[in-house]
Design a protein around this motif. Structure first.
Motif, PDB file in Angstrom:
ATOM      1  N   GLN A 200      25.038  32.020  56.262  1.00 28.61           N
ATOM      2  CA  GLN A 200      26.280  32.607  55.771  1.00 28.61           C
ATOM      3  C   GLN A 200      27.142  33.145  56.908  1.00 28.61           C
ATOM      4  N   ARG A 203      28.411  29.959  58.979  1.00 25.47           N
ATOM      5  CA  ARG A 203      28.696  28.822  58.105  1.00 25.47           C
ATOM      6  C   ARG A 203      29.571  27.768  58.776  1.00 25.47           C
ATOM      7  N   LEU A 207      27.355  24.285  58.822  1.00 26.20           N
ATOM      8  CA  LEU A 207      27.480  23.393  57.664  1.00 26.20           C
ATOM      9  C   LEU A 207      28.590  22.362  57.858  1.00 26.20           C
ATOM     10  N   ASP A 209      31.755  19.950  56.549  1.00 30.51           N
ATOM     11  CA  ASP A 209      32.936  20.323  55.770  1.00 30.51           C
ATOM     12  C   ASP A 209      32.656  20.285  54.276  1.00 30.51           C
ATOM     13  N   SER A 210      31.857  19.336  53.825  1.00 31.25           N
ATOM     14  CA  SER A 210      31.601  19.185  52.389  1.00 31.25           C
ATOM     15  C   SER A 210      30.807  20.344  51.801  1.00 31.25           C
ATOM     16  N   LEU A 211      30.149  21.153  52.649  1.00 31.72           N
ATOM     17  CA  LEU A 211      29.329  22.258  52.160  1.00 31.72           C
ATOM     18  C   LEU A 211      29.872  23.636  52.552  1.00 31.72           C
ATOM     19  N   GLN A 212      31.100  23.677  53.055  1.00 32.18           N
ATOM     20  CA  GLN A 212      31.658  24.955  53.508  1.00 32.18           C
ATOM     21  C   GLN A 212      31.788  25.972  52.367  1.00 32.18           C
ATOM     22  N   GLU A 213      31.996  25.497  51.142  1.00 31.27           N
ATOM     23  CA  GLU A 213      32.188  26.415  50.009  1.00 31.27           C
ATOM     24  C   GLU A 213      30.941  26.530  49.130  1.00 31.27           C
ATOM     25  N   CYS A 214      29.819  26.026  49.581  1.00 29.21           N
ATOM     26  CA  CYS A 214      28.621  26.038  48.738  1.00 29.21           C
ATOM     27  C   CYS A 214      28.038  27.442  48.633  1.00 29.21           C
ATOM     28  N   SER A 215      27.240  27.675  47.584  1.00 24.75           N
ATOM     29  CA  SER A 215      26.527  28.936  47.409  1.00 24.75           C
ATOM     30  C   SER A 215      25.121  28.788  47.961  1.00 24.75           C
ATOM     31  N   LEU A 216      24.599  29.856  48.517  1.00 21.98           N
ATOM     32  CA  LEU A 216      23.264  29.844  49.106  1.00 21.98           C
ATOM     33  C   LEU A 216      22.391  30.853  48.370  1.00 21.98           C
TER      34      LEU A 216
END
Length: 241
Positions: A200, A203, A207, A209-216
């Motif tokens: 986090q 990030r 990570l 670009d496709s996972l920049q907004e993902c939740s962990l």
């Protein structure tokens, strides 16, 4: 190894760990208990001096004066005590559930610690928290996230640390005033919490670009259930990835 573990705690529980403060303690051979007690006592003392968490608490009491709302139905149940009023009132106070957990941990640590600085910090806190009710007992389950009021997230790391002290009854009062202390980490959970917070914080560098907004989520926490195998058409051996 000790400094690595401190770094993991700093990430996982949001603790503000200053290397210059704790390095001498580690070099002098202080136990983990004393090191973590220093973290808790010094940070709680600093935050309490900035301002304790206060709010309006509801009290139901029997007083010799009228105050707040008069509970007439309760009053009528004891006509022989006409000079005492059953009242309900709100009071702006630091005597709330969050501070009671802190007060309990402070009191127990003060009885156990043998470090001079820790004992001085905790003695100051005991004096400053005198208006807070001392609980007879407390467990980590009593120190949940719901205790933290809105706009007071600066107390979040301290609540996490208090929960560490209370986890599995590690901080106990023994019989005859004898104090016992044990400290156990679940390294699986600590390591996974560290990995999540590390990603986090970094990030953008870690990570794609496709996972920049993902939740962990460490160990999924119920977000997704995965199983090792199937038996008789049913999924079995639930995992916590």
């Amino acid at each position: 190894a000790s400094r690595n573990l401190l770094k993991m705690l700093e990430y996982a529980d949001g603790l503000d760990i200053k290397e210059t403060t704790l390095a001498p303690m580690l070099e002098q051979g202080n136990s983990w208990f004393e090191v973590l007690t220093r973290l808790f006592s010094s940070h709680l003392l600093e935050e309490w001096q900035r301002g304790a968490v206060r709010g309006y608490e509801r009290f139901d009491e029997d007083l010799t004066v009228l105050k707040g709302q008069w509970r007439i139905n309760d009053q009528l149940r004891r006509p022989a005590q006409n000079h005492i009023f059953s009242v309900s009132f709100d009071e702006f106070t630091a005597d709330n559930a969050l501070n009671r957990i802190f007060r309990y941990v402070v009191e127990r640590l003060w009885m156990v610690t043998s470090n001079r600085v820790n004992r001085r910090n905790l003695a100051s806190l005991r004096h400053m928290m005198d208006e807070v009710t001392l609980l007879p007992s407390a467990a980590s389950s009593d120190a949940g996230q719901a205790l933290l009021p809105r706009l007071n997230d600066r107390y979040q790391p301290l609540l996490n640390l208090a929960r560490l002290f209370l986890d599995d009854g590690s901080l106990q009062m023994g019989s005859g005033g004898l104090n016992t202390y044990s400290f156990v980490f679940d390294m699986n959970e600590l390591f996974e919490a560290f990995v999540v917070k590390f990603i986090q914080r970094n990030r953008r560098d870690i990570l794609p670009d496709s996972l920049q907004e993902c939740s962990l989520h460490p160990q999924s926490h119920g977000v997704e259930r995965l199983y090792l195998a199937e038996r008789a058409g049913r999924q079995v051996f639930n995992l916590r990835p």
